[in-house]
Scaffold this active site. Structure first.
Site, PDB file in Angstrom:
ATOM      1  N   HIS A 118      -0.040   3.330   4.634  1.00  0.00           N
ATOM      2  CA  HIS A 118      -0.411   1.953   3.936  1.00  0.00           C
ATOM      3  C   HIS A 118       0.287   2.213   2.691  1.00  0.00           C
ATOM      4  O   HIS A 118       0.645   3.287   2.153  1.00  0.00           O
ATOM      5  CB  HIS A 118      -2.076   2.004   3.917  1.00  0.00           C
ATOM      6  CG  HIS A 118      -2.856   1.808   5.174  1.00  0.00           C
ATOM      7  ND1 HIS A 118      -2.289   0.563   5.989  1.00  0.00           N
ATOM      8  CD2 HIS A 118      -3.451   2.312   5.771  1.00  0.00           C
ATOM      9  CE1 HIS A 118      -3.084   0.485   7.084  1.00  0.00           C
ATOM     10  NE2 HIS A 118      -3.825   1.654   6.885  1.00  0.00           N
ATOM     11  N   CYS A 161       2.938  -1.374   3.050  1.00  0.00           N
ATOM     12  CA  CYS A 161       2.846  -2.645   2.655  1.00  0.00           C
ATOM     13  C   CYS A 161       3.268  -2.533   1.092  1.00  0.00           C
ATOM     14  O   CYS A 161       2.827  -1.411   0.551  1.00  0.00           O
ATOM     15  CB  CYS A 161       1.551  -3.362   2.602  1.00  0.00           C
ATOM     16  SG  CYS A 161       1.296  -4.097   4.280  1.00  0.00           S
TER      17      CYS A 161
END
Length: 277
Positions: A118, A161
């Site tokens: 992430h 991300c």
């Protein structure tokens, strides 16, 4: 900061070592406060297969907290002995699966670092949701007088991300994508470095829970196609950006689009070739 597509007269990096170099994969799947990043193991295996085919030794470390990620990268910047490697629970790609490594790593003529996790803007997440900046990752391998990688190409692939925004999709598609989200920052302007990030700043990056992420799967496919044709890495990543930017998907929030970002300070042409063992 990107290259033009063709460098007909550019001097290539010399890739004479066997193996060509190390490919390090940090694969963060199981987070303390989030659902598992389904599909990331598919990405890790695809990367291991293609870079092994291109002559690299593949070492993977899984589910690392932020501080452990930092220590792992520092180790690989100037590798120590096998017992130190074992402290990081590293596994080595054997050609069909990941096994316990049998010898200490050594740098060759090129270095690949893949981080699957992430992330937030300019950062990637450890499984403890604490962050490590992409700038810090690349600076760990900065060129110094005693670095074994000085003058050699270093490629960083970041599947994470870079914010929470979602580019509007042009049309809906039948894909149930997940996102790798978890201070504005850019990568350090270091020479002989290429950083390829799954998405531009502020936006999300899509990951199919069954087939892997759009970005990593496109990288692997375009490497397979382009390296057979003798294309340099900059041409290949231009193709990746083109392919991913044309995809249409759907998340729980609605239609989804994604555009990777490539930053490069490579000073020569990096051409990777298949190694037949």
């Amino acid at each position: 900061m990107s290259h033009s597509s063709h460098f007909p007269h550019q001097e290539p990096y010399k890739l004479e070592c066997k193996p060509v170099g190390l490919c390090v994969i940090i694969n963060n799947k199981n987070f303390m406060k989030k659902k598992p990043r389904e599909g990331t193991d598919k990405d890790a295996e695809s990367l291991a297969e293609v870079f092994s085919w291109l002559g690299f030794r593949i070492l993977m470390c899984e589910d690392q907290e932020s501080e452990k990620m930092k220590a792992t990268l520092q180790y690989f910047a100037s590798p120590g002995d096998l017992s130190q490697l074992q402290e990081f629970s590293a596994k080595e790609w054997s050609g069909s699966e990941f096994i316990d490594p049998q010898k200490a790593p050594e740098h060759g003529d090129a270095f690949i670092c893949c981080v699957l996790s992430h992330g937030e803007l300019g950062e990637v997440s450890g499984i403890d949701d604490k962050h490590l900046s992409i700038k810090e990752i690349t600076r760990t391998f900065r060129e110094t007088e005693d670095s074994p990688l000085t003058g050699k190409p270093k490629v960083f692939l970041i599947q994470a991300c870079q914010g929470s925004m979602t580019p509007p999709g042009v049309k809906s598609a039948e894909q149930n994508l997940q996102c790798d989200s978890s201070k504005p920052e850019t990568t350090a302007d270091l020479v002989n470095v290429l950083v390829a990030i799954a998405t531009v700043e502020d936006y999300k990056a899509g990951r199919d829970p069954y087939h892997g992420s759009w970005f990593i799967q496109s990288v692997c496919q375009k490497l397979k196609e382009g390296c057979l044709k003798g294309e340099n890495i900059s041409e290949i990543f231009t193709s990746v950006t083109d392919e991913v930017s044309k995809k249409d998907g759907r998340t729980k929030e609605g239609p989804f689009k994604q555009v990777p970002e490539i930053r490069s300070t490579l000073t020569k042409s990096l051409v990777l070739s298949p190694h037949h063992k």
